[in-house]
Design a protein around this motif. Sequence first.
Motif: not given
Length: 196
Positions: A135-148
């Motif tokens: 996955a692109p970097r932006g998708v990974i960072e967005a998924a992390l923020q949502a999970q956190l």
Amino acid sequence: MRILLFLVALLSGGYAGYLATLAKTSYSSYSPAQLDQIEAEQSRLVNKTSGDERDQHLISLMLLREERGRPFKLQVAGGVAGLSLLSALVLTIVSGRRKDSQQEEDPYAPPTESGGARQLDRNRAAALLGVRPDAPRGVIEAALQAQLAEKDPSQLAGHDPSLRQRLLQQREELLAASHLLLGRREISFSPDESQG
């Protein structure tokens, strides 16, 4: 090393070509048995004659002996050319495969891990975050923020401390997963940013 082997193959092949064409003498069409007879006769004539005639017989004898050695030299030169070329091709293929395998590996992952183990870790990390391993970097960072944000410890105020501890452990796992997928040790935001 490969360049040197290619150069040796080229030079040996060129020498073999020279021996097979330009180095032929007037004795090239004779069989070994015929060459034996001619050599015996030329040796006899060298011993019987003198002056220019003897020199001519010596030159003929020298050409005949060169012709005897030419097939062996041709085989050696051809063998060296073939072996050098084969070795250079093998080294080229092996080097190409190594480069391909290195490109497939994550360049940011610790060097002690094997490629297979690293891929499994990346798959597990992607599953934790709910994204694809590529996955692109932006998708990974967005998924992390949502999970956190879903696993915010402040929402558990007054609940069982073990539940809060488990939530903090899950947050650590999510951060570690994002670090692996993003290929860095730290990310640009802290876990507390998602709390409110």
